[in-house]
Design a protein around this motif. Structure first.
Motif, PDB file in Angstrom:
ATOM      1  N   THR A  99      -3.723  27.590  11.477  1.00 37.39           N
ATOM      2  CA  THR A  99      -5.273  27.705  11.379  1.00 37.39           C
ATOM      3  C   THR A  99      -5.797  26.498  11.562  1.00 37.39           C
ATOM      4  OG1 THR A  99      -5.002  29.787   9.999  1.00 37.39           O
ATOM      5  CG2 THR A  99      -7.125  28.586  10.039  1.00 37.39           C
ATOM      6  N   VAL A 100      -6.727  26.242  12.484  1.00 36.85           N
ATOM      7  CA  VAL A 100      -7.440  25.147  12.852  1.00 36.85           C
ATOM      8  C   VAL A 100      -8.790  25.203  12.763  1.00 36.85           C
ATOM      9  CG1 VAL A 100      -7.398  25.448  15.175  1.00 36.85           C
ATOM     10  CG2 VAL A 100      -7.608  22.970  14.702  1.00 36.85           C
ATOM     11  N   GLU A 101      -9.522  24.039  12.128  1.00 38.30           N
ATOM     12  CA  GLU A 101     -10.927  23.731  11.679  1.00 38.30           C
ATOM     13  C   GLU A 101     -11.474  22.598  12.089  1.00 38.30           C
ATOM     14  OE1 GLU A 101     -14.150  24.792   8.142  1.00 38.30           O
ATOM     15  OE2 GLU A 101     -12.078  24.967   7.902  1.00 38.30           O
ATOM     16  N   VAL A 102     -12.479  22.375  12.616  1.00 32.74           N
ATOM     17  CA  VAL A 102     -13.139  21.115  13.049  1.00 32.74           C
ATOM     18  C   VAL A 102     -14.623  21.023  12.154  1.00 32.74           C
ATOM     19  CG1 VAL A 102     -13.661  19.479  14.771  1.00 32.74           C
ATOM     20  CG2 VAL A 102     -11.821  20.945  15.023  1.00 32.74           C
ATOM     21  N   ARG A 103     -14.744  20.209  11.261  1.00 33.69           N
ATOM     22  CA  ARG A 103     -15.797  20.094  10.395  1.00 33.69           C
ATOM     23  C   ARG A 103     -16.207  18.599  10.728  1.00 33.69           C
ATOM     24  NH1 ARG A 103     -14.928  21.363   4.850  1.00 33.69           N
ATOM     25  NH2 ARG A 103     -13.153  22.948   5.282  1.00 33.69           N
ATOM     26  N   GLY A 104     -17.324  17.915  11.477  1.00 34.48           N
ATOM     27  CA  GLY A 104     -17.615  16.614  11.547  1.00 34.48           C
ATOM     28  C   GLY A 104     -16.370  16.116  12.148  1.00 34.48           C
ATOM     29  N   ASP A 105     -16.050  14.950  11.547  1.00 28.38           N
ATOM     30  CA  ASP A 105     -14.854  14.002  12.073  1.00 28.38           C
ATOM     31  C   ASP A 105     -13.508  14.650  11.376  1.00 28.38           C
ATOM     32  OD1 ASP A 105     -16.341  12.509  13.888  1.00 28.38           O
ATOM     33  OD2 ASP A 105     -16.978  11.290  12.345  1.00 28.38           O
ATOM     34  N   THR A 106     -13.642  15.779  10.520  1.00 30.82           N
ATOM     35  CA  THR A 106     -12.321  16.114   9.971  1.00 30.82           C
ATOM     36  C   THR A 106     -11.757  17.363  10.507  1.00 30.82           C
ATOM     37  OG1 THR A 106     -13.387  15.292   7.786  1.00 30.82           O
ATOM     38  CG2 THR A 106     -11.527  17.115   7.722  1.00 30.82           C
ATOM     39  N   VAL A 107     -10.392  17.340  11.097  1.00 31.27           N
ATOM     40  CA  VAL A 107      -9.957  18.359  11.584  1.00 31.27           C
ATOM     41  C   VAL A 107      -8.853  18.717  10.377  1.00 31.27           C
ATOM     42  CG1 VAL A 107      -8.014  18.968  13.378  1.00 31.27           C
ATOM     43  CG2 VAL A 107      -9.920  17.461  13.780  1.00 31.27           C
ATOM     44  N   LEU A 108      -8.997  19.957  10.156  1.00 36.01           N
ATOM     45  CA  LEU A 108      -8.085  20.819   9.298  1.00 36.01           C
ATOM     46  C   LEU A 108      -7.330  21.564   9.755  1.00 36.01           C
ATOM     47  CD1 LEU A 108     -11.167  21.617   6.703  1.00 36.01           C
ATOM     48  CD2 LEU A 108      -9.343  19.971   6.595  1.00 36.01           C
ATOM     49  N   ILE A 109      -5.835  21.361   9.372  1.00 39.76           N
ATOM     50  CA  ILE A 109      -4.618  22.216   9.844  1.00 39.76           C
ATOM     51  C   ILE A 109      -4.176  23.110   8.588  1.00 39.76           C
ATOM     52  CG2 ILE A 109      -2.521  22.361  11.060  1.00 39.76           C
ATOM     53  CD1 ILE A 109      -4.875  21.519  12.735  1.00 39.76           C
ATOM     54  N   ASN A 110      -4.536  24.327   8.741  1.00 37.11           N
ATOM     55  CA  ASN A 110      -4.050  25.087   7.679  1.00 37.11           C
ATOM     56  C   ASN A 110      -4.709  24.432   6.138  1.00 37.11           C
ATOM     57  OD1 ASN A 110      -2.569  26.797   9.126  1.00 37.11           O
ATOM     58  ND2 ASN A 110      -0.487  25.516   8.822  1.00 37.11           N
ATOM     59  N   VAL A 123     -14.140   6.629  15.105  1.00 37.23           N
ATOM     60  CA  VAL A 123     -14.758   7.371  13.938  1.00 37.23           C
ATOM     61  C   VAL A 123     -15.227   6.558  12.949  1.00 37.23           C
ATOM     62  CG1 VAL A 123     -14.234   8.747  11.606  1.00 37.23           C
ATOM     63  CG2 VAL A 123     -13.281   9.579  14.222  1.00 37.23           C
ATOM     64  N   ASP A 124     -14.624   5.605  12.530  1.00 40.88           N
ATOM     65  CA  ASP A 124     -15.214   4.234  11.637  1.00 40.88           C
ATOM     66  C   ASP A 124     -16.772   3.824  12.218  1.00 40.88           C
ATOM     67  OD1 ASP A 124     -12.848   4.750   9.971  1.00 40.88           O
ATOM     68  OD2 ASP A 124     -12.019   2.819  10.559  1.00 40.88           O
ATOM     69  N   THR A 125     -16.562   3.696  13.393  1.00 44.10           N
ATOM     70  CA  THR A 125     -17.803   3.023  13.944  1.00 44.10           C
ATOM     71  C   THR A 125     -19.052   3.896  13.734  1.00 44.10           C
ATOM     72  OG1 THR A 125     -16.620   1.358  15.740  1.00 44.10           O
ATOM     73  CG2 THR A 125     -18.766   2.211  16.065  1.00 44.10           C
ATOM     74  N   ALA A 126     -18.815   4.983  14.094  1.00 41.89           N
ATOM     75  CA  ALA A 126     -19.857   6.174  14.030  1.00 41.89           C
ATOM     76  C   ALA A 126     -20.268   6.406  12.630  1.00 41.89           C
ATOM     77  CB  ALA A 126     -19.353   7.474  14.257  1.00 41.89           C
ATOM     78  N   GLY A 130     -23.833   5.622  10.195  1.00 41.43           N
ATOM     79  CA  GLY A 130     -24.590   6.856   9.533  1.00 41.43           C
ATOM     80  C   GLY A 130     -24.416   8.087  10.432  1.00 41.43           C
ATOM     81  N   GLY A 131     -23.456   8.144  11.117  1.00 39.95           N
ATOM     82  CA  GLY A 131     -23.035   9.312  11.964  1.00 39.95           C
ATOM     83  C   GLY A 131     -21.684  10.063  12.085  1.00 39.95           C
ATOM     84  N   THR A 132     -21.405  10.874  12.905  1.00 36.15           N
ATOM     85  CA  THR A 132     -20.190  11.404  13.354  1.00 36.15           C
ATOM     86  C   THR A 132     -19.769  11.070  14.514  1.00 36.15           C
ATOM     87  OG1 THR A 132     -20.892  13.665  13.682  1.00 36.15           O
ATOM     88  CG2 THR A 132     -20.390  13.048  11.360  1.00 36.15           C
ATOM     89  N   TYR A 133     -18.636  11.042  14.976  1.00 34.97           N
ATOM     90  CA  TYR A 133     -18.103  10.792  16.310  1.00 34.97           C
ATOM     91  C   TYR A 133     -17.966  11.838  17.136  1.00 34.97           C
ATOM     92  CZ  TYR A 133     -14.763   9.220  19.732  1.00 34.97           C
ATOM     93  OH  TYR A 133     -14.020   9.100  21.061  1.00 34.97           O
ATOM     94  N   ASN A 134     -17.444  13.022  16.371  1.00 31.02           N
ATOM     95  CA  ASN A 134     -17.468  14.374  16.881  1.00 31.02           C
ATOM     96  C   ASN A 134     -18.814  15.161  16.740  1.00 31.02           C
ATOM     97  OD1 ASN A 134     -16.376  16.926  17.614  1.00 31.02           O
ATOM     98  ND2 ASN A 134     -16.374  17.702  15.504  1.00 31.02           N
ATOM     99  N   ASN A 135     -19.108  15.793  17.896  1.00 27.11           N
ATOM    100  CA  ASN A 135     -20.273  16.351  17.933  1.00 27.11           C
ATOM    101  C   ASN A 135     -20.216  17.961  18.230  1.00 27.11           C
ATOM    102  OD1 ASN A 135     -19.459  16.702  20.638  1.00 27.11           O
ATOM    103  ND2 ASN A 135     -21.237  16.049  21.721  1.00 27.11           N
TER     104      ASN A 135
END
Length: 192
Positions: A99-110, A123-126, A130-135
């Motif tokens: 099971t995959v989920e993407v929340r902001g810059d966090t990717v969760l597997i199971n 990711v660190d630069t974003a 004060g932002g996120t790299y993933n949109n």
């Protein structure tokens, strides 16, 4: 090459050498076709979706037999037929049954966070600004058997499984193994 009595190359020997060269060229041509069709093939990276790992116009060699031997693994960079008239290059993020989920810059597997060192710097630069790299977030979904979930390393600018869905094994051309051009970028591709 032997010469005739008048000091010129013997015609029979010249023909024999020409035939030998022709045979060698035909064999070389057949080998090139077999290698390109079944073993390895060059591809050109087109677009920014895999930055910072890959850049537009880089030439890569794709191993086409890897997945005849085994299934794709997480972190591997693959080339696949997208169904949009082009082949895409992306990174395998989730495997069948996960099971995959993407929340902001966090990717969760199971439910567990995936470590992604290949995009840590952007990711660190974003985060520092004060932002996120993933949109594009992605709700929890289970990868079906015989499929993978792929994402580009350039999360804000990638048309990937978040948009096009899971990728069936049969659409995967192979694994990107080597960057061969430009000369200053030649490297073996890591699959973390």
């Amino acid at each position: 090459m032997e010469e005739s009595s008048n000091g010129r190359p013997d015609a029979a020997n010249w023909r024999k050498e020409a035939v030998d060269w022709a045979k060698a060229l035909v064999v070389a041509g057949v080998l090139v076709v077999v290698i390109r069709m079944f073993l390895f093939s060059p591809y050109i990276v087109d677009g920014p979706s895999m930055q910072p790992s890959f850049h537009t116009a880089e030439r890569i060699i794709v191993n086409k037999i890897m997945y005849d031997i085994r299934q794709p693994e997480r972190g591997e960079v693959v080339v696949f037929h997208s169904g949009f008239g082009a082949d895409y290059i992306k990174r395998v993020i989730a495997l069948p049954g996960e099971t995959v989920e993407v929340r902001g810059d966090t990717v969760l597997i199971n439910g567990e966070q995936l470590s992604e060192p290949y995009i840590q710097e952007p990711v660190d630069t974003a985060a520092a600004s004060g932002g996120t790299y993933n949109n594009k977030d992605y709700p929890p979904q289970t990868v079906p058997e015989g499929h993978v979930f792929v994402m580009g390393d350039n999360r804000p600018n990638s048309h990937d499984s978040r948009d096009i869905g899971f990728i069936p094994y049969e659409q995967i051309v192979g694994r990107a193994d080597v960057v061969i051009w430009p000369l200053g970028s030649i490297r073996i591709i890591g699959h973390d």
